[in-house]
Design a protein around this motif. Structure first.
Motif, PDB file in Angstrom:
ATOM      1  N   GLY A  61     -56.122  38.947  76.156  1.00  0.00           N
ATOM      2  CA  GLY A  61     -56.387  38.268  77.418  1.00  0.00           C
ATOM      3  C   GLY A  61     -55.289  38.453  78.454  1.00  0.00           C
ATOM      4  N   PHE A  62     -55.133  37.439  79.299  1.00  0.00           N
ATOM      5  CA  PHE A  62     -54.169  37.486  80.398  1.00  0.00           C
ATOM      6  C   PHE A  62     -52.748  37.436  79.857  1.00  0.00           C
ATOM      7  CE2 PHE A  62     -52.187  35.030  84.123  1.00  0.00           C
ATOM      8  CZ  PHE A  62     -51.976  36.167  84.859  1.00  0.00           C
ATOM      9  N   ARG A  63     -51.920  38.377  80.282  1.00  0.00           N
ATOM     10  CA  ARG A  63     -50.548  38.463  79.786  1.00  0.00           C
ATOM     11  C   ARG A  63     -49.563  37.643  80.609  1.00  0.00           C
ATOM     12  NH1 ARG A  63     -50.397  45.002  78.909  1.00  0.00           N
ATOM     13  NH2 ARG A  63     -52.182  45.131  77.466  1.00  0.00           N
ATOM     14  N   GLY A  64     -50.054  36.969  81.642  1.00  0.00           N
ATOM     15  CA  GLY A  64     -49.198  36.059  82.382  1.00  0.00           C
ATOM     16  C   GLY A  64     -48.441  36.661  83.543  1.00  0.00           C
ATOM     17  N   PHE A  65     -48.779  37.877  83.967  1.00  0.00           N
ATOM     18  CA  PHE A  65     -48.094  38.474  85.101  1.00  0.00           C
ATOM     19  C   PHE A  65     -49.009  39.462  85.805  1.00  0.00           C
ATOM     20  CE2 PHE A  65     -47.487  41.730  81.915  1.00  0.00           C
ATOM     21  CZ  PHE A  65     -47.520  42.920  82.621  1.00  0.00           C
ATOM     22  N   SER A  66     -48.628  39.809  87.021  1.00  0.00           N
ATOM     23  CA  SER A  66     -49.274  40.915  87.722  1.00  0.00           C
ATOM     24  C   SER A  66     -48.224  41.643  88.537  1.00  0.00           C
ATOM     25  CB  SER A  66     -50.412  40.424  88.629  1.00  0.00           C
ATOM     26  OG  SER A  66     -49.899  39.690  89.726  1.00  0.00           O
ATOM     27  N   LEU A  67     -48.501  42.886  88.841  1.00  0.00           N
ATOM     28  CA  LEU A  67     -47.662  43.677  89.728  1.00  0.00           C
ATOM     29  C   LEU A  67     -48.359  43.766  91.075  1.00  0.00           C
ATOM     30  CD1 LEU A  67     -46.730  46.650  87.357  1.00  0.00           C
ATOM     31  CD2 LEU A  67     -45.479  44.525  87.737  1.00  0.00           C
ATOM     32  N   SER A  68     -47.594  43.691  92.152  1.00  0.00           N
ATOM     33  CA  SER A  68     -48.176  43.706  93.484  1.00  0.00           C
ATOM     34  C   SER A  68     -47.477  44.754  94.351  1.00  0.00           C
ATOM     35  CB  SER A  68     -48.049  42.322  94.135  1.00  0.00           C
ATOM     36  OG  SER A  68     -48.637  42.304  95.409  1.00  0.00           O
ATOM     37  N   LEU A  69     -48.278  45.589  94.990  1.00  0.00           N
ATOM     38  CA  LEU A  69     -47.772  46.558  95.954  1.00  0.00           C
ATOM     39  C   LEU A  69     -48.116  46.046  97.346  1.00  0.00           C
ATOM     40  CD1 LEU A  69     -48.931  49.904  94.270  1.00  0.00           C
ATOM     41  CD2 LEU A  69     -46.770  48.670  93.949  1.00  0.00           C
ATOM     42  N   VAL A  70     -47.107  45.769  98.148  1.00  0.00           N
ATOM     43  CA  VAL A  70     -47.308  45.287  99.504  1.00  0.00           C
ATOM     44  C   VAL A  70     -47.227  46.477 100.447  1.00  0.00           C
ATOM     45  CG1 VAL A  70     -46.489  43.731 101.313  1.00  0.00           C
ATOM     46  CG2 VAL A  70     -46.295  43.067  98.897  1.00  0.00           C
ATOM     47  N   VAL A  71     -48.298  46.713 101.201  1.00  0.00           N
ATOM     48  CA  VAL A  71     -48.383  47.886 102.071  1.00  0.00           C
ATOM     49  C   VAL A  71     -48.469  47.449 103.525  1.00  0.00           C
ATOM     50  CG1 VAL A  71     -49.461  49.239 100.253  1.00  0.00           C
ATOM     51  CG2 VAL A  71     -50.909  48.007 101.878  1.00  0.00           C
ATOM     52  N   SER A  72     -48.382  48.409 104.437  1.00  0.00           N
ATOM     53  CA  SER A  72     -48.286  48.080 105.864  1.00  0.00           C
ATOM     54  C   SER A  72     -49.635  47.987 106.551  1.00  0.00           C
ATOM     55  CB  SER A  72     -47.422  49.129 106.569  1.00  0.00           C
ATOM     56  OG  SER A  72     -48.013  50.423 106.456  1.00  0.00           O
ATOM     57  N   GLN A  73     -50.705  48.540 105.935  1.00  0.00           N
ATOM     58  CA  GLN A  73     -51.998  48.546 106.612  1.00  0.00           C
ATOM     59  C   GLN A  73     -53.119  48.748 105.602  1.00  0.00           C
ATOM     60  OE1 GLN A  73     -51.680  51.818 109.387  1.00  0.00           O
ATOM     61  NE2 GLN A  73     -51.739  53.360 107.791  1.00  0.00           N
ATOM     62  N   PRO A  74     -54.375  48.359 105.983  1.00  0.00           N
ATOM     63  CA  PRO A  74     -55.487  48.450 105.044  1.00  0.00           C
ATOM     64  C   PRO A  74     -55.753  49.853 104.491  1.00  0.00           C
ATOM     65  CG  PRO A  74     -56.070  47.045 106.892  1.00  0.00           C
ATOM     66  CD  PRO A  74     -54.747  47.665 107.232  1.00  0.00           C
ATOM     67  N   GLY A  75     -55.581  50.861 105.306  1.00  0.00           N
ATOM     68  CA  GLY A  75     -55.832  52.222 104.834  1.00  0.00           C
ATOM     69  C   GLY A  75     -54.934  52.612 103.668  1.00  0.00           C
ATOM     70  N   ASN A  76     -53.694  52.178 103.724  1.00  0.00           N
ATOM     71  CA  ASN A  76     -52.772  52.455 102.623  1.00  0.00           C
ATOM     72  C   ASN A  76     -53.211  51.732 101.354  1.00  0.00           C
ATOM     73  OD1 ASN A  76     -51.446  53.624 104.777  1.00  0.00           O
ATOM     74  ND2 ASN A  76     -49.438  52.775 104.276  1.00  0.00           N
ATOM     75  N   ALA A  77     -53.712  50.496 101.519  1.00  0.00           N
ATOM     76  CA  ALA A  77     -54.221  49.756 100.364  1.00  0.00           C
ATOM     77  C   ALA A  77     -55.401  50.495  99.747  1.00  0.00           C
ATOM     78  CB  ALA A  77     -54.629  48.346 100.787  1.00  0.00           C
ATOM     79  N   ALA A 124     -56.582  55.799  94.249  1.00  0.00           N
ATOM     80  CA  ALA A 124     -55.782  56.578  93.303  1.00  0.00           C
ATOM     81  C   ALA A 124     -55.792  55.933  91.927  1.00  0.00           C
ATOM     82  CB  ALA A 124     -54.349  56.731  93.820  1.00  0.00           C
ATOM     83  N   ALA A 125     -55.692  54.601  91.890  1.00  0.00           N
ATOM     84  CA  ALA A 125     -55.704  53.885  90.613  1.00  0.00           C
ATOM     85  C   ALA A 125     -57.059  54.006  89.925  1.00  0.00           C
ATOM     86  CB  ALA A 125     -55.348  52.414  90.829  1.00  0.00           C
ATOM     87  N   LEU A 126     -58.130  53.829  90.677  1.00  0.00           N
ATOM     88  CA  LEU A 126     -59.473  53.935  90.095  1.00  0.00           C
ATOM     89  C   LEU A 126     -59.748  55.356  89.616  1.00  0.00           C
ATOM     90  CD1 LEU A 126     -61.467  51.754  92.669  1.00  0.00           C
ATOM     91  CD2 LEU A 126     -60.812  51.120  90.338  1.00  0.00           C
ATOM     92  N   ASP A 127     -59.332  56.334  90.388  1.00  0.00           N
ATOM     93  CA  ASP A 127     -59.524  57.738  89.990  1.00  0.00           C
ATOM     94  C   ASP A 127     -58.740  58.063  88.721  1.00  0.00           C
ATOM     95  OD1 ASP A 127     -61.154  58.124  92.165  1.00  0.00           O
ATOM     96  OD2 ASP A 127     -59.654  59.200  93.372  1.00  0.00           O
ATOM     97  N   ALA A 128     -57.629  57.353  88.500  1.00  0.00           N
ATOM     98  CA  ALA A 128     -56.797  57.598  87.319  1.00  0.00           C
ATOM     99  C   ALA A 128     -57.237  56.786  86.104  1.00  0.00           C
ATOM    100  CB  ALA A 128     -55.333  57.295  87.649  1.00  0.00           C
ATOM    101  N   GLY A 129     -58.292  55.984  86.269  1.00  0.00           N
ATOM    102  CA  GLY A 129     -58.838  55.270  85.112  1.00  0.00           C
ATOM    103  C   GLY A 129     -58.768  53.763  85.152  1.00  0.00           C
ATOM    104  N   THR A 144     -52.714  51.092 111.999  1.00  0.00           N
ATOM    105  CA  THR A 144     -52.016  51.420 113.245  1.00  0.00           C
ATOM    106  C   THR A 144     -51.221  52.716 113.136  1.00  0.00           C
ATOM    107  OG1 THR A 144     -50.148  50.034 112.577  1.00  0.00           O
ATOM    108  CG2 THR A 144     -51.849  49.001 113.939  1.00  0.00           C
ATOM    109  N   ALA A 145     -51.358  53.422 112.004  1.00  0.00           N
ATOM    110  CA  ALA A 145     -50.603  54.655 111.766  1.00  0.00           C
ATOM    111  C   ALA A 145     -51.407  55.526 110.803  1.00  0.00           C
ATOM    112  CB  ALA A 145     -49.227  54.329 111.188  1.00  0.00           C
ATOM    113  N   PRO A 146     -51.024  56.799 110.641  1.00  0.00           N
ATOM    114  CA  PRO A 146     -51.712  57.637 109.664  1.00  0.00           C
ATOM    115  C   PRO A 146     -51.660  57.011 108.269  1.00  0.00           C
ATOM    116  CG  PRO A 146     -50.343  58.979 111.102  1.00  0.00           C
ATOM    117  CD  PRO A 146     -50.020  57.561 111.416  1.00  0.00           C
ATOM    118  N   VAL A 147     -52.754  57.142 107.528  1.00  0.00           N
ATOM    119  CA  VAL A 147     -52.840  56.549 106.197  1.00  0.00           C
ATOM    120  C   VAL A 147     -51.992  57.332 105.200  1.00  0.00           C
ATOM    121  CG1 VAL A 147     -54.388  56.102 104.255  1.00  0.00           C
ATOM    122  CG2 VAL A 147     -55.093  55.515 106.583  1.00  0.00           C
ATOM    123  N   THR A 148     -51.229  56.605 104.380  1.00  0.00           N
ATOM    124  CA  THR A 148     -50.438  57.200 103.297  1.00  0.00           C
ATOM    125  C   THR A 148     -50.597  56.318 102.063  1.00  0.00           C
ATOM    126  OG1 THR A 148     -48.375  55.964 103.645  1.00  0.00           O
ATOM    127  CG2 THR A 148     -48.743  57.913 105.026  1.00  0.00           C
TER     128      THR A 148
END
Length: 212
Positions: A43-59, A65-70, A106-110
């Motif tokens: 079940g739940f291991r009690g933590f999560s990792l979070s990537l904070v990005v600058s814009q929706p396109g980056n998210a 990329a994560a879904l494509d990797a499995g 507001t900027a090119p997606v990365t």
């Protein structure tokens, strides 16, 4: 201030985990290291990792990329009152959230991200906050017994505390879980175990590629 040098994930399949996180974070991520472990966990291991990005396109780019990797989608990316983001679960079981407070690009997606945050789900936020403050971590933001965020040196992992059930709800899973957290924190606060048995060890610089 004391910082987390890196998050060490303990995984059953080291080669597969290396492929996944290299695809998402890049092969030289300073934030994450991997270690083989067969410790039982459910079940739940009690933590999560979070990537904070600058814009929706980056998210969107990082989630794709994560879904494509499995990875498996737990919460599809969507807009909310606070911004935009989504949640996936890596093949090894680690929960990864990608989010931004911005509502439009507001900027090119990365696939760049601005912060790498470790959210620990704990039973007593105030007591755990004091535990880490006593070990030299500086509080950045605090909202009573609900949420605490510690300051982080540039290029280091940011640590935050959330009530366990609130964190599980936020990432879209049941709060129930037993066994190993399958995570070790590397940094100046170690070696120790905190009040919820999250383990720290003394910091030592290493990259994702160097541990695979």
């Amino acid at each position: 201030m004391n910082s987390i040098d890196a998050v060490i994930l303990e995984v059953a399949d080291l080669a597969a985990a290396t492929r996944f996180y290299s695809a998402v974070l890049g092969p030289d991520s300073p934030y994450l290291r991997l270690r083989a472990s067969g410790d039982p966990t459910t079940g739940f291991r009690g933590f999560s990792l979070s990537l904070v990005v600058s814009q929706p396109g980056n998210a969107d780019a990082l989630i794709k990329a994560a879904l494509d990797a499995g990875a498996t989608s737990l919460k599809p990316a969507s807009k909310s009152l606070w911004g935009y983001g989504g949640v996936v679960q890596a093949p090894d079981g680690t929960i990864l959230k990608v989010a931004t407070s911005a509502k439009k690009d507001t900027a090119p997606v990365t696939r760049d991200f601005d912060e790498f945050v470790l959210l620990l789900g704990v039973e007593d936020v105030k007591a755990t906050k004091q535990f880490y403050a006593d070990r030299g971590l500086s509080v950045g933001r605090s909202f009573g017994g609900k949420y605490v965020e510690f300051a982080a040196d540039p290029g280091h992992v940011k640590l935050a505390l959330y009530k366990r059930r609130a964190l599980a709800k936020d990432v879209g899973v049941s709060a129930e879980g037993t066994g190993s957290h399958r995570i070790v924190l590397s940094g100046a606060a170690g070696p120790c175990n905190d009040l919820d048995d999250f383990a720290w060890e003394a910091g030592a610089g290493s990259s994702l590629a160097a541990t695979a």
